[in-house]
Design an enzyme around this catalytic site. Structure first.
Site, PDB file in Angstrom:
ATOM      1  N   THR B 281     -34.348  25.263  71.966  1.00  0.00           N
ATOM      2  CA  THR B 281     -34.777  24.854  70.624  1.00  0.00           C
ATOM      3  C   THR B 281     -34.767  23.333  70.471  1.00  0.00           C
ATOM      4  OG1 THR B 281     -33.792  26.884  69.790  1.00  0.00           O
ATOM      5  CG2 THR B 281     -34.248  25.164  68.178  1.00  0.00           C
ATOM      6  N   GLU B 282     -35.770  22.819  69.763  1.00  0.00           N
ATOM      7  CA  GLU B 282     -35.822  21.385  69.461  1.00  0.00           C
ATOM      8  C   GLU B 282     -35.811  21.188  67.955  1.00  0.00           C
ATOM      9  OE1 GLU B 282     -39.083  19.666  71.651  1.00  0.00           O
ATOM     10  OE2 GLU B 282     -38.219  20.334  73.572  1.00  0.00           O
ATOM     11  N   TRP B 311     -29.152  23.049  68.596  1.00  0.00           N
ATOM     12  CA  TRP B 311     -28.587  24.404  68.649  1.00  0.00           C
ATOM     13  C   TRP B 311     -28.328  24.831  70.081  1.00  0.00           C
ATOM     14  CZ3 TRP B 311     -26.433  25.524  64.379  1.00  0.00           C
ATOM     15  CH2 TRP B 311     -26.981  25.039  63.182  1.00  0.00           C
ATOM     16  N   GLN B 507     -16.067  43.590  50.835  1.00  0.00           N
ATOM     17  CA  GLN B 507     -15.974  44.126  49.473  1.00  0.00           C
ATOM     18  C   GLN B 507     -14.802  45.108  49.357  1.00  0.00           C
ATOM     19  OE1 GLN B 507     -17.920  42.926  47.128  1.00  0.00           O
ATOM     20  NE2 GLN B 507     -17.206  44.213  45.459  1.00  0.00           N
ATOM     21  N   GLY B 510     -11.592  43.500  48.732  1.00  0.00           N
ATOM     22  CA  GLY B 510     -11.412  42.762  47.483  1.00  0.00           C
ATOM     23  C   GLY B 510     -11.145  41.290  47.773  1.00  0.00           C
ATOM     24  N   GLU B 534     -31.025  33.846  68.854  1.00  0.00           N
ATOM     25  CA  GLU B 534     -31.582  34.751  69.881  1.00  0.00           C
ATOM     26  C   GLU B 534     -32.854  35.436  69.389  1.00  0.00           C
ATOM     27  OE1 GLU B 534     -30.420  34.928  72.908  1.00  0.00           O
ATOM     28  OE2 GLU B 534     -28.603  33.771  72.571  1.00  0.00           O
ATOM     29  N   GLU B 538     -37.463  37.293  61.635  1.00  0.00           N
ATOM     30  CA  GLU B 538     -38.891  37.302  61.312  1.00  0.00           C
ATOM     31  C   GLU B 538     -39.738  37.182  62.570  1.00  0.00           C
ATOM     32  OE1 GLU B 538     -36.608  35.409  59.933  1.00  0.00           O
ATOM     33  OE2 GLU B 538     -36.539  36.034  57.828  1.00  0.00           O
TER      34      GLU B 538
END
Lengths: 566, 566
Positions: B281-282, B311, B507, B510, B534, B538
Site C-alpha cells: 500500500t502507498e 501500512w 454489550q 456492560g 488484507e 468493499e
C-alpha cells in the site's frame, strides 16, 4: 419538497406506515396479553418474553422515527432531507416488517397482514423510489451538495443562535484539543471549562431564579439538546457530555431539594463551580438501582457513608458528588430505602485521589481506563466512614427514602441528552466521511464518485437525520410534560445508529480510519459507549420502552405521546 | 444430531436453501447481463451497479455459509452445533431474501419466487424451530453446556495435535501478555517470538525441503488456518497475525523465485530470522495495486528505490521487507510494470527507525498509532535512493514485471488467514461472554439465566460456528487447488461477523466491556481492523466476489468450487 415525485413517494410511505402501525399495535396487544395476569403485567412473564419485548421495542423505535420524518415533510423541506426521510422510512418499514414477523410467529398471530404489505406493489414502488440504487446515489449526491447540512429542525431564534454559537465554539476551541485529550487520556482542561462556564452551559437546566438560563416556569429540554449536540460534534467526552451531570443533579434538586438547598447549590452548579458527578452504579449492581448497597449510617448531625461506587464519571474533577445511598438499614425496602446525599470534595485533574477530610473518614477514587469517552474519566470510588451533614441530604429529613424518584427525575433528561450526544457524534462522522470521500482518490477518481460511497453516505445521513428529528420532536414533548417512554426510545435508536454510522465512517476512511490521528477513529470508539451508559440498551428496551408499550396496550385509552404522524 | 426434531428442521432448512439457490443464481445471471457488453463484463457497467454487486456478494456469502453448515450436519454433530447451524441458516435465509428483493427490484425481476418462499409455511416452521424465542433460549443453553466448544470441524490427527498445542500456548503464554502489549503499545516481545520460532510457526507455508513444515507436494492451508485461529484467540496482533507476512512472502518466493533465491531465503524465513513485512500500500493508493508508484531505478548491480509505502505492518521488527516496486518506467504498464524487491534492514523494537546502509541511500519508518491491532505496528516508510541488489528481485531478471502475480499468490493465503484470525477473535469473545454471563448477577440472578442473554449467545455462537466451518471447508478446497473467490468470500463474512460478535460481547459485559482491563474491549477494537486490511470489504466484495460470480454466470459451464451442499 417541491418535487412532485418526492411528494408522491412520501404519500406512499405515509400510507404504508399507516398500515404498519395497526400491525405493530396488534403485536403489542398480543404481547401484553402474553405477559399479563389478571390484566396486569407480570414480571416473570415479561422476563420469559424478553426476546419478543426486545423486538417490539426496536420495531417501535424504527416505526416512530419513520412516522416522525415522513410526518414532518412539508413544502419547505429541502431536497436532501426529503430524500433522506424516504430512505429512512423504506429501511424502517423493512426492519419493522422483519421484526413483526418474528413476533407474530412467536405469538401465533396470523402473518397475513404482514405478507399482504410485503407483496403490495406500493411497497415495491417505495423501495424503488427511495432505496433503489439510483435513488441512493441521487440521495448521496444531495447530501454532498448540501455539505451534509441535513436533518433540518425548525428552531426558534434563541435556539438557532445558541446552536450557531456552540457549533462555532466546538469547531474553533474544542475540536483542536479533542485529539490530544483522547490520546493522552487527559482530564478536560480549564482551557475548555473556563469558556464553557462563561457561556453558561452548566446552568442550562437550572431556572433563571437559581442562576441558570432555563425559564422559571418550564423545562427547556430543547436548548439542552441543541447545545449538547453542537458540543458533541467536536468531542463526546471533552465537551458534549459536560452538561449531563449538572442536568441530572439539578433536576434532582429541583424535584426534591428544600428551598434552602436549591438556593445554596443551584447557583453554584449553574456557574460550573463546583463541577458535579453522579454516583449511582455499584460494582455488583449496574442497571438494578433497587439493589444498591452503599450504606449510610445515621450519626450526630449527618451520615457516615461506607461502600463502593463505580463508573462515576468526572468524579476526580468534580467538587460535588450526587451519591445514591441506602439510608434505610432494612434492605428489603428496595428502592424505597434510597436517598441522595451530596458529597463535597476537592477537585483534581489526577486519575486517582485519596481524600481524608478533617472530620474523619475517607473517600478514595481511581479512574478506570477505557477505550474511548476519555477526558472526564469514570472512577471507582470507595467510601470509608465518610461524613455527610444532614443539610446535604436532598430534601433533608423529608427526602429520606425518595432518592430513587429524585434520581429518575434527572435520568429522563440524561437520556435525551444522550440521544443528542449520539446525534453530535453522527454529524461529525458524516461530515468527516463526506470530506474524505471528496479528497481521496481510488482507482483514479474521488471516492465520492462511486455509487457505493454515495449509497453509504445516504444511509448514514438518513440515520443521523431521522434520529435528530426524532430527538428534537421528543424534546418538545418533554417540555410539554410528556415523553417519558419516548426519551428512552430515542436514546436507544440514536445510540445504536451512532455505532452504525461511525462504523461506516471508519470503513469509508479505509486504513486511515483506524489511525488515532484521524478523528473518525475516535468517533468510533466514543460511539461505542453510548449504548452502554445512561441506561444500557437492554435495560431501556425491556424495562422502559417495551414495558410502557405493553402497559399502554392494557389501558387502551392512553396512547404514547408521540404516535402516528406527529 | 440424534434428535429427530433437529433432523426434520435441518431437512426443512435444506429444502428452503435449495429453493433459494436458483433465486440467487437468477439474480446473478440478470446482474451479469446488466454489467456486460458482448458477453463480457464491462468495468463501467460494473461500477454503475456497485450497490447491486455489493448486495449479491453478501447474499452469496450468507447463502454459501448456510449451505455449508446445513450440508455438514450428520449423525455425529453435537446438539449445540446442530442448533447453531439451524440458527445461522434461518438468519441467513432471511438476510438473503431481503438482499435478493433489493436486487430483483433493481433489475425488474419478478419478485414472485421470493414472495412464494416468504409465505411458505415451511419457512415459518423453520423460524419457529430455530430462531423462535424458545429455540434461541435452548440454543444458548446448549452453547453454555458445551462451554462454548462449538463450531466443530473434523480434523486429522496432525491438525488436532497442532490445534491443542497452539491453543495451550496461546492460553498459557500469549494471553497473560496480551493486555500489556496492547495497552502499552509494545512491540511483540521475544518472550513470544522465541517460542513461536521453536514451534515452527514461521515455516507453516514453507515446504519441508526449504526448512518449513508444509508438505513438499502441496499447500497446507488447513494447518495454517488452524494455527492462526488458535493464536488469534489470545491476541490478534501479538500472535495471531505473525504468520500472515511469512505466508505472503514465502508464497511469492515459491511462485516466482529462482531456485537459488528459494534456497537462500526460505529456510531463514521458516526459522523466523529474519522476520518479514510486506510493503504494498502507498499513501495515495490503497486497494488500487495497479497504480502503485514506488519507483525502482536500474543501477549497476541492482536498483535504487525512491518513494513511500504505508501500512507496512511489522516493518520495524522485520529484517526483510517484500517491497512491490514499479520497475518499468512506463507508468501506463499498470500492474505489469511491478516487481517484488526484497529489502534487508536491521530489526528494531522501536516505533521509528532511520536506516542508512553503507552503500548509500536511506530507509526511514515511523509507526502509525492505531486504536487496536497493536503489537506489530504498521509503518509509514520512506525510501531515498535505497540500493537493492539484483539477487533480491524475486525471479531476478525473469521476475521483472511479474510482481503483481507473485503478490497475488500470497494474497489468497492472506485472506484465508484473515478469516481464521476473525474466527479466533470471535471464539475469544464468545468464551469471555459466556464466562461473564455466568459470573455476573443482574436483578438478582446470573445474566446467563435471562432469555435475551441466551439469545445473544446463540446468535454469536451461530456466527462464529458458521464462519469457522466455512473457513475450514474453503481451506480444504484451496489445498485441492480451487477456492480463489471463496477465500475472499469467507474473509468478508468472517470479518464482518467478528465485528458483530465482539460488539455483542462488549454489550453483554456492560460498562466493564468498555474498560481496557477487560479483554473484550481489546477484541472489539482489534476486530475493527479486519474488514479494512488484507483487502477492504468493499474491494473484495466488488472486485473479487461479485466479479467472479458474474464471470461464472456468463460462462454457465463453470461453477464455483463450493456451491450448494458441499
Amino acid at each position: 419538497m417541491d418535487n412532485t415525485q418526492h411528494q408522491n413517494t412520501a404519500a406512499t410511505a405515509a400510507t404504508l406506515l399507516a398500515r404498519l402501525r395497526p400491525c405493530l399495535d396488534a403485536g403489542v396487544a398480543a404481547l401484553a396479553q402474553a405477559c399479563s395476569a389478571q390484566g396486569k403485567l407480570d414480571n416473570a412473564l415479561l422476563d420469559a418474553r424478553q426476546v419478543a419485548c426486545f423486538e417490539i421495542a426496536w420495531a417501535s423505535a424504527d416505526l416512530l422515527a419513520a412516522e416522525t420524518v415522513i410526518g414532518g415533510l412539508s413544502a419547505q423541506t429541502s431536497d436532501a432531507d426529503a430524500r433522506l426521510a424516504l430512505v429512512f422510512a423504506a429501511d424502517a418499514i423493512a426492519a419493522v416488517l422483519a421484526r413483526l414477523e418474528v413476533l407474530y410467529l412467536e405469538l401465533n398471530i396470523d402473518l397475513a397482514p404482514l405478507h399482504a404489505l410485503n407483496i403490495d406493489p406500493a411497497w415495491a414502488d417505495l423501495r424503488r423510489a427511495s432505496t433503489g440504487a439510483g435513488a441512493l446515489e441521487a440521495t448521496g449526491r444531495a447530501v454532498a451538495d448540501a455539505n451534509a447540512e441535513v436533518g433540518h429542525v425548525e428552531f426558534s431564534e434563541g435556539l438557532a443562535m445558541a446552536q450557531d454559537a456552540f457549533r462555532r465554539f466546538a469547531a474553533d476551541v474544542v475540536a483542536p484539543q479533542a485529539e490530544a485529550i483522547h490520546r493522552h487520556d487527559m482530564t478536560v482542561p480549564e482551557t475548555l471549562l473556563a469558556p464553557l462556564r462563561e457561556m453558561g452551559v452548566f446552568g442550562l437546566s437550572i431556572p433563571e431564579r437559581f442562576g441558570g438560563s432555563a425559564p422559571d416556569d418550564r423545562d427547556d429540554t430543547l436548548m439542552m439538546v441543541t447545545v449538547t449536540e453542537a458540543l458533541s460534534e467536536a468531542s463526546l467526552a471533552a465537551a458534549g457530555s459536560l452538561i449531563t451531570r449538572p442536568e441530572i443533579l439539578s433536576r434532582a434538586l429541583l424535584t426534591g431539594g428544600t428551598e434552602a438547598q436549591k438556593q445554596h447549590w443551584l447557583p453554584k452548579i449553574a456557574a460550573g463551580s463546583p463541577l458535579c458527578a453522579i454516583a449511582i452504579t455499584e460494582p455488583d449492581y449496574g442497571s438494578d438501582v433497587a439493589a444498591l448497597a452503599l450504606k449510610g449510617t445515621r450519626v450526630e448531625g449527618g451520615w457516615r457513608l461506607n461502600g463502593a461506587k463505580t463508573w462515576c464519571t468526572f468524579a476526580g474533577k468534580a467538587g460535588l458528588l450526587m451519591v445514591v445511598t441506602r439510608t434505610d438499614p432494612d434492605r428489603s425496602a428496595g428502592y424505597k430505602g434510597l436517598s441522595i446525599l451530596l458529597v463535597e470534595k476537592p477537585s483534581t485533574d489526577e486519575h486517582a485521589f485519596d481524600y481524608r477530610p478533617e472530620g474523619g473518614g475517607r473517600l478514595s477514587g481511581k479512574a478506570i481506563p477505557t477505550i474511548g469517552y476519555r477526558g472526564m474519566h469514570s472512577f471507582d470510588l470507595s467510601f470509608e466512614d465518610f461524613f455527610v451533614p444532614d443539610f446535604n441530604v436532598i430534601g433533608e429529613e423529608g427526602g429520606l427514602g425518595k432518592g430513587f424518584y429524585f434520581t429518575m427525575a434527572g435520568m429522563m433528561g440524561g437520556r435525551m441528552q444522550t440521544a443528542a450526544r449520539a446525534c453530535g457524534v453522527m454529524r461529525a462522522a458524516l461530515r468527516a466521511s463526506l470530506q474524505y470521500s471528496r479528497d481521496r482518490k481510488v482507482f483514479g477518481q474521488p471516492l465520492l464518485e462511486y455509487p457505493l460511497t454515495l449509497a453509504k453516505l445516504a444511509r448514514m445521513a438518513a440515520r443521523f437525520s431521522a434520529c435528530r428529528q426524532l430527538a428534537f420532536a421528543i424534546a418538545r414533548v418533554l417540555d410539554e410534560g410528556g415523553g417519558r417512554m419516548e426519551a428512552s426510545l430515542v436514546k436507544l435508536l440514536a445510540c445504536r445508529s451512532a455505532e452504525m454510522v461511525t462504523r461506516e465512517a471508519l470503513q469509508l476512511h479505509g486504513g486511515m480510519g483506524y489511525a488515532e490521528e484521524t478523528p473518525v477513529s475516535r468517533y468510533f470508539v466514543d460511539a461505542r459507549v453510548l449504548s452502554i451508559f445512561e441506561g444500557a440498551e437492554e435495560t431501556l428496551a425491556l424495562k422502559v420502552v417495551a414495558r410502557s408499550l405493553l402497559e399502554a396496550a392494557l389501558k387502551p385509552a392512553s396512547r404514547p405521546a408521540l404516535s402516528a404522524g406527529t
